[in-house]
Write an enzyme that holds these catalytic residues in place. Structure first.
Site, PDB file in Angstrom:
ATOM      1  N   CYS A  68       0.868  -1.183   0.000  1.00  0.00           N
ATOM      2  CA  CYS A  68       0.000   0.000   0.000  1.00  0.00           C
ATOM      3  C   CYS A  68       0.898   1.224   0.000  1.00  0.00           C
ATOM      4  CB  CYS A  68      -0.923  -0.004   1.209  1.00  0.00           C
ATOM      5  SG  CYS A  68      -2.045   1.424   1.255  1.00  0.00           S
ATOM      6  N   HIS A 161      -2.475  -5.031 -10.607  1.00  0.00           N
ATOM      7  CA  HIS A 161      -3.231  -3.909 -11.155  1.00  0.00           C
ATOM      8  C   HIS A 161      -3.550  -4.164 -12.632  1.00  0.00           C
ATOM      9  CE1 HIS A 161      -2.727  -0.922  -7.872  1.00  0.00           C
ATOM     10  NE2 HIS A 161      -1.634  -1.623  -7.632  1.00  0.00           N
ATOM     11  N   GLU A 210     -10.110  -0.235  -5.674  1.00  0.00           N
ATOM     12  CA  GLU A 210      -9.156  -1.086  -4.960  1.00  0.00           C
ATOM     13  C   GLU A 210      -9.841  -2.364  -4.493  1.00  0.00           C
ATOM     14  OE1 GLU A 210      -6.088   0.316  -2.373  1.00  0.00           O
ATOM     15  OE2 GLU A 210      -6.769   2.399  -2.614  1.00  0.00           O
ATOM     16  N   CYS A 219      -4.645   6.007  -4.635  1.00  0.00           N
ATOM     17  CA  CYS A 219      -4.013   4.688  -4.538  1.00  0.00           C
ATOM     18  C   CYS A 219      -2.563   4.840  -4.983  1.00  0.00           C
ATOM     19  CB  CYS A 219      -4.743   3.669  -5.404  1.00  0.00           C
ATOM     20  SG  CYS A 219      -3.995   2.011  -5.379  1.00  0.00           S
ATOM     21  N   GLY A 222      -1.427   2.078  -7.271  1.00  0.00           N
ATOM     22  CA  GLY A 222      -2.155   2.270  -8.528  1.00  0.00           C
ATOM     23  C   GLY A 222      -1.541   3.367  -9.374  1.00  0.00           C
TER      24      GLY A 222
END
Length: 280
Positions: A68, A161, A210, A219, A222
């Site tokens: 994260c 992703h 997410e 994100c 991301g």
């Protein structure tokens, strides 16, 4: 704490272990009856001697994940402040995660004085078995679609992703298409789903669904994955600003394959969890 509105409950369990299961994580993350967050972060003693802290991550649905980006910046800021308060020298900390060791350091402040932290998020992974996918395919052009979302790029930044390039990121109904694509059979570990709109070679508008959390204000992984995907498609240079719902973040995909992420962090409040919230 939060990074661009991607918010976290950060529990310090470095001295007293925190017995956490999926149900307890969901109770804490509930925005009506708990504290409320996108991800629950637990700080534990570092397992690797090169690291300053181990960061364990659970999504709002209780599931544990490996990476994260926004939370890494928040944790790094906290540990940097602790080191300075204790009189320890050094301007860099290393956050250990299930995805690896992530060096982080202070990167000045925004024009409004908001603190910024930079993190080396490690290497971008683009092979099908690294993301991972359920079968060998061309990760630059995944055969996947839902409504206006089609032909994404697959990237892993410690978590999977799928980045879809669109003409209007704001107009995409991520609440409908995100969960469908997240659970596609192509993703054995599910996936984060992004709608990316290239505004110019230096700027990308990005919205992210997410896995386990839904649509978030920002994100970090991301944003890293979106820049890597854009470079693979020849749409941008290797450094760009990612414009997220919660604000801007700067991403640089270096020639050594490491991705640097620089963005703001903020602390909202500190407190103690009620014991009844933790009871099974």
């Amino acid at each position: 704490m939060h990074g661009l509105g991607n918010d976290f409950v950060v529990v310090d369990a470095r001295r007293v272990p925190f017995d956490l299961d999926d149900a307890t994580a969901r109770r804490i993350a509930d925005r009506r009856t708990g504290v409320g967050c996108d991800q629950l972060i637990v700080l534990e003693p570092a397992q690797d001697p090169r690291a300053d802290v181990f960061m364990r991550i659970r999504n709002a649905d209780g599931g544990e994940v490996k990476a994260c980006g926004n939370a890494t910046r928040c944790v790094a800021a906290r540990v940097l402040d602790e080191a300075r308060a204790a009189g320890r020298s050094g301007d860099k900390v290393v956050v250990e995660t299930m995805a690896g060791l992530l060096p982080a350091w202070d990167a000045g402040a925004d024009s409004d004085g908001t603190r910024r932290i930079a993190v080396d998020m490690g290497e971008a992974r683009t092979r099908w078995d690294e993301i991972p996918l359920s079968r060998e395919v061309d990760t630059a052009h995944l055969l996947l679609e839902s409504g206006p979302l089609r032909d994404p790029v697959g990237v892993s930044m410690g978590n999977p992703h799928a980045v879809f390039f669109v003409d209007d990121a704001q107009g995409v109904d991520l609440g409908t298409h995100g969960p469908r694509l997240e659970h596609d059979r192509l993703f054995p570990e599910r996936a984060n789903i992004s709608a990316a709109q290239v505004l110019d070679p230096d700027t990308i508008r990005l919205r992210v669904w997410e896995r386990g959390a839904g649509i978030t204000q920002a994100c970090g992984t991301g944003a890293c994955a979106a820049l890597v995907a854009a470079v693979r498609r020849g749409l941008t240079g290797r450094r760009a600003t990612l414009r997220l719902d919660g604000g801007d973040i700067d991403i640089h995909w270096q020639d050594d394959n490491h991705v640097l992420m620089t963005g703001p962090v903020a602390e909202s409040f500190t407190g103690q969890l009620n014991g009844r919230m933790l009871a099974a």
